[in-house]
Scaffold this motif. Structure first.
Motif, PDB file in Angstrom:
ATOM      1  N   LEU A 222      66.427  77.169  12.190  1.00 58.80           N
ATOM      2  CA  LEU A 222      67.231  75.948  12.319  1.00 58.80           C
ATOM      3  C   LEU A 222      67.956  75.908  13.667  1.00 58.80           C
ATOM      4  CD1 LEU A 222      68.738  75.258   8.774  1.00 58.80           C
ATOM      5  CD2 LEU A 222      66.581  74.538   9.766  1.00 58.80           C
ATOM      6  N   ARG A 223      68.445  77.045  14.123  1.00 61.05           N
ATOM      7  CA  ARG A 223      69.128  77.072  15.434  1.00 61.05           C
ATOM      8  C   ARG A 223      68.143  76.737  16.557  1.00 61.05           C
ATOM      9  NH1 ARG A 223      72.010  81.611  13.174  1.00 61.05           N
ATOM     10  NH2 ARG A 223      70.478  83.051  14.012  1.00 61.05           N
ATOM     11  N   VAL A 224      66.936  77.286  16.465  1.00 57.94           N
ATOM     12  CA  VAL A 224      65.928  77.032  17.505  1.00 57.94           C
ATOM     13  C   VAL A 224      65.525  75.548  17.506  1.00 57.94           C
ATOM     14  CG1 VAL A 224      63.492  77.447  18.059  1.00 57.94           C
ATOM     15  CG2 VAL A 224      65.028  79.384  17.699  1.00 57.94           C
ATOM     16  N   LEU A 225      65.362  74.990  16.314  1.00 56.22           N
ATOM     17  CA  LEU A 225      64.967  73.576  16.239  1.00 56.22           C
ATOM     18  C   LEU A 225      66.055  72.671  16.810  1.00 56.22           C
ATOM     19  CD1 LEU A 225      63.255  73.474  12.712  1.00 56.22           C
ATOM     20  CD2 LEU A 225      62.145  73.011  14.913  1.00 56.22           C
ATOM     21  N   THR A 226      67.295  72.893  16.396  1.00 51.59           N
ATOM     22  CA  THR A 226      68.373  72.015  16.881  1.00 51.59           C
ATOM     23  C   THR A 226      68.605  72.241  18.377  1.00 51.59           C
ATOM     24  OG1 THR A 226      70.006  73.639  16.116  1.00 51.59           O
ATOM     25  CG2 THR A 226      69.536  71.789  14.659  1.00 51.59           C
TER      26      THR A 226
END
Ligand code: SF4
Ligand code: SF4
Length: 446
Positions: A222-226
């Motif tokens: 999720l951190r990488v996507l955002t």
């Protein structure tokens, strides 16, 4: 031409691939016995026996189809020893769809011969009673977490109580993953906004086991996507992908699970459905095949499948914003069978890894050979699974890498066990974890 005549015989239905399943029985006859798949088959490589090769297993399926033999215990044993890694399928020049033939055959064995013994008991418990129900999984893993974190596990091991149980239970206990962290994402987290100007709106398929065992990998995803400008939607109605059910022939249960997931995502209007588990991703991409005979759901399944992307596939296409944080490590990548053979995603994880400054990617021999995890194979076919794992760890050790990276939770657990058995330091990593670390280092100014 003789084969064409045979195919018209009613005895062909003994295999049960006509009518009740989606598999075209003609596919069995695409095998021209060239043997090009043999060196890619882990069980053949380990045992050197034709009956434990793709070609041999196809011959057995054909023998059943033509009424020359029934589903005897010995025949089923040969079919059960297959990992369903689909390496043979990727290597086959004749396009034999081995994976769907084997899955359908197992479904037929379930119907015809019934299920008995240890493997069947494990499969029934796991596939029928657990995976379709999220609350049961949560309860089971909650109890496992208590067992580990209250010190009970340490006491049981210290006092040797496991020796009082049948050997198989103590083996399963020894393979229990570490559940030291909380599940992630939490059930009430349904939306995470992009950092900066949004580039895409994606649905995140969080999986059933991933949140419970690999919460940190989900959090990193999720951190990488955002960080890469994605608004992330996490539909609450999603559940297990049904891969393990399909692999064990539980196709009706699997269809219900697929319908539920399609419904959960189709109302979310997302550009892509992103998944960080290769085994689940391969299943999601085959929902159209699974629901081929369901006129209501087939168009919906096709629309769903068109959006499914493995995280590395999605990032490579986006494309990702390369991190500036340095990770000075020598890394080797283990292809997950269901990413490389089933989804044919080979370069993208390497592209992601090569985007990290300082990281040296070194290829191991046979990186696309199975590690022996294969769903519950490492429980129900323990001996062969460990033999394959030992071979894999020799390949890992030959690279002198600091870190082994992969793209599937089952492979991570298996590789962790392999590292421990081989006396090698550290743990396995998911591709996205390293990318996330590089972004974190960037933010910290390192
Ligand atoms: S590579 Fe394909 S055609 Fe050749 S033996 Fe294997 S399954 Fe048959
Ligand atoms: S799926 Fe894997 S284990 Fe099974 S026959 Fe093919 S290569 Fe061998």
């Amino acid at each position: 031409m003789a084969n064409t005549d045979i195919k018209k015989e009613p005895a062909l239905d003994l295999l049960g691939l006509q009518g009740s399943t989606e598999v075209n029985v003609d596919d069995l006859y695409k095998c021209v016995h060239c043997g090009l798949c043999l060196e890619h088959c882990p069980t053949y490589v380990e045992l050197g026996l034709e009956t434990e090769s793709p070609r041999g297993r196809l011959a057995l399926m054909k023998a059943v189809a033509e009424g020359r033999v029934g589903y005897t215990d010995r025949l089923v044993e040969h079919l059960d020893l297959c990992l369903l890694c689909r390496a043979c399928e990727a290597a086959c020049p004749s396009g034999v769809p081995f994976g769907s033939l084997m899955a359908a055959t197992r479904a037929r064995i379930q119907e015809e011969a019934g299920a008995s013994g240890w493997g069947a008991a494990v499969r029934s418990l796991v596939f029928r009673q657990m995976f379709p129900y999220r609350w049961r999984l949560n309860l089971a893993f909650g109890l496992m977490r208590m067992y580990q974190n209250t010190g009970l596990q340490a006491l049981v091991r210290r006092w040797g109580l496991l020796r009082l149980l049948p050997a198989r239970f103590s083996e399963m206990e020894s393979m229990m993953p570490s559940l030291s962290t909380q599940a992630y994402p939490p059930v009430d987290l349904e939306f995470v906004p992009a950092k900066g100007k949004p580039r895409a709106r994606v649905g995140f398929f969080s999986g059933c086991i991933m949140p419970l065992v690999f919460g940190p990998v989900n959090a990193a995803t999720l951190r990488v996507l955002t960080r890469n400008g994605c608004d992330v939607v996490i539909p609450r109605g999603q559940g297990c992908c049904a891969a393990l059910n399909v692999h064990s022939g539980e196709r009706e249960v699997a269809r219900e699970m697929a319908r539920r997931n399609i419904e959960a995502f189709e109302v979310m209007a997302v550009d892509a459905i992103v998944i960080n588990s290769a085994g689940c991703g391969a299943m999601l991409k085959e929902y159209d095949e699974l629901l081929e005979h369901d006129p209501d759901y087939l168009p919906r399944a096709r629309a769903f499948v068109a959006k499914v992307k493995d995280i590395s596939e999605f990032l490579a296409e986006l494309p990702l914003d390369p991190p500036s944080g340095w990770i000075e490590k020598r890394v080797t990548y283990q292809d997950s069978c269901h990413l490389v053979h089933a989804q044919r995603v080979k370069e993208q994880p390497r592209t992601v890894l090569r985007s990290i400054p300082g990281l040296e990617l070194v290829e191991m021999p046979g990186s696309d050979n199975c590690c022996g995890a294969a769903g519950v194979y490492n429980i129900v076919q323990r001996e062969m699974s460990m033999q394959i794992l030992d071979s894999k760890m020799k390949d890992v050790a030959s690279t002198d890498a600091d870190i082994v990276v992969t793209a599937n939770p089952g492979c991570m657990l298996q590789l962790d066990l392999g590292l421990k058995k081989a006396g090698l330091p550290g743990r396995s990593y998911h591709v996205v974890e390293l990318l996330d670390q590089a972004y974190a280092l960037e933010e910290a100014g390192d």
